[in-house]
Scaffold this motif. Structure first.
Motif, PDB file in Angstrom:
ATOM      1  N   THR A  33       0.833  -1.199   0.000  1.00  0.00           N
ATOM      2  CA  THR A  33       0.000   0.000   0.000  1.00  0.00           C
ATOM      3  C   THR A  33       0.868   1.250   0.000  1.00  0.00           C
ATOM      4  O   THR A  33       1.851   1.332   0.742  1.00  0.00           O
ATOM      5  CB  THR A  33      -0.915   0.001   1.229  1.00  0.00           C
ATOM      6  N   GLY A  34       0.500   2.201  -0.854  1.00  0.00           N
ATOM      7  CA  GLY A  34       1.204   3.474  -0.904  1.00  0.00           C
ATOM      8  C   GLY A  34       2.311   3.547  -1.939  1.00  0.00           C
ATOM      9  O   GLY A  34       2.832   4.636  -2.195  1.00  0.00           O
TER      10      GLY A  34
ATOM     11  N   GLY B 136      -7.941   7.155  -8.902  1.00  0.00           N
ATOM     12  CA  GLY B 136      -6.746   6.479  -8.401  1.00  0.00           C
ATOM     13  C   GLY B 136      -5.844   5.945  -9.496  1.00  0.00           C
ATOM     14  O   GLY B 136      -4.788   5.381  -9.201  1.00  0.00           O
TER      15      GLY B 136
ATOM     16  N   SER C 295      -0.515   5.714  -6.021  1.00  0.00           N
ATOM     17  CA  SER C 295      -0.309   5.265  -4.642  1.00  0.00           C
ATOM     18  C   SER C 295      -1.274   4.101  -4.411  1.00  0.00           C
ATOM     19  O   SER C 295      -2.446   4.315  -4.106  1.00  0.00           O
ATOM     20  CB  SER C 295      -0.581   6.408  -3.659  1.00  0.00           C
TER      21      SER C 295
ATOM     22  N   THR D 248      -3.610   1.081  -3.390  1.00  0.00           N
ATOM     23  CA  THR D 248      -4.425   0.746  -2.220  1.00  0.00           C
ATOM     24  C   THR D 248      -4.908  -0.694  -2.347  1.00  0.00           C
ATOM     25  O   THR D 248      -4.945  -1.258  -3.460  1.00  0.00           O
ATOM     26  CB  THR D 248      -5.639   1.675  -2.089  1.00  0.00           C
ATOM     27  N   SER D 249      -5.315  -1.278  -1.242  1.00  0.00           N
ATOM     28  CA  SER D 249      -5.755  -2.674  -1.266  1.00  0.00           C
ATOM     29  C   SER D 249      -6.976  -2.868  -2.166  1.00  0.00           C
ATOM     30  O   SER D 249      -7.184  -3.951  -2.724  1.00  0.00           O
ATOM     31  CB  SER D 249      -6.051  -3.158   0.148  1.00  0.00           C
ATOM     32  N   SER D 250      -7.787  -1.824  -2.315  1.00  0.00           N
ATOM     33  CA  SER D 250      -8.972  -1.927  -3.176  1.00  0.00           C
ATOM     34  C   SER D 250      -8.599  -2.027  -4.655  1.00  0.00           C
ATOM     35  O   SER D 250      -9.470  -2.318  -5.495  1.00  0.00           O
ATOM     36  CB  SER D 250      -9.881  -0.714  -2.959  1.00  0.00           C
TER      37      SER D 250
END
Lengths: 113, 110
Positions: A15-16, A63, A80, A82-84
């Motif tokens: 993540t990130g 995103g 960046s 994300t888990s989604s």
């Protein structure tokens, strides 16, 4: 088979972190697309391109960003992760506006931890 | 915009015939396409209907009725290898991208 490749084929990231997926075609097709596929959601369009430097947003573009500086390459960037955004990402190409025949790449499985 | 509805799952017996339906709602319509996807693979194009009626390609046929905003994919002489997900897709005009239904998972059983 249409000459379309995706790289990497598999990626695990945290993540990130930024991630860039590449779609490369040897067919000189005008249109290129990025989809994500998740269980229960089918194929959802992220971004697409209708020519070099011409891109537009799809239904799930938040995103994500894209770039197309050459006919043959279409890059998808997660600035960046994300888990989604854990998903299978497919690139597709289409020759022109008069056809519905899209050719899909083999897909990239991305896991964001 | 467009939305396309199709059943989530269908089961059929080897050698039989199965029909996968697709209904759509759209402000404009340019035609209906069908794609097949095996587990772990990429979607592949099967057929396209621009006009009302039946299009046949071997064991597969696709039908469109614009007046009913409805289409279907017909698979005959089912084989185990036909077990896959099938997606209908449509678009509003020449430049707009395809919108896909959520897919129908077909299981062919012996």
């Amino acid at each position: 088979d249409a000459g379309i490749t995706q790289s990497p084929r598999h990626k695990v990231t945290e993540t990130g972190t930024p991630v860039t997926l590449r779609c490369h075609q040897t067919e000189n097709h005008r249109y290129m697309y990025w989809y994500r596929q998740d269980p229960g959601h089918g194929l959802r369009l992220i971004h697409y391109s209708y020519g070099v430097k011409d891109t537009d947003k799809g239904e799930v573009s938040d995103g994500y960003s894209v770039s197309r500086s050459k006919t043959e390459d279409f890059l998808l960037t997660l600035e960046s992760a994300t888990s989604s955004q854990t998903s299978v990402y497919f690139c597709a190409i289409k020759q022109d506006a008069n056809t519905d025949t899209q050719y899909f790449g083999p897909g990239t499985r991305l896991t964001v931890l | 915009g467009q939305s396309l509805e199709q059943p989530s799952e269908v089961t059929a017996v080897e050698g039989a015939i199965v029909q996968i339906n697709c209904t759509y709602q759209t402000s404009g319509f340019y035609g209906l396409s069908w794609y097949q996807q095996h587990d772990g693979g990429a979607p592949t194009f099967l057929s396209y209907n621009a006009l009302d009626g039946l299009e046949e390609t071997g064991r597969f046929s696709s039908f469109l009725s614009r007046s009913d905003s409805y289409g279907y994919l017909l698979l005959q002489e089912l084989q185990m290898k036909d077990s896959a997900s099938y997606f209908c897709a449509g678009r509003n005009s020449g430049n707009t991208p395809l919108v896909f239904g959520k897919g129908t998972r077909l299981s062919v059983i012996a």
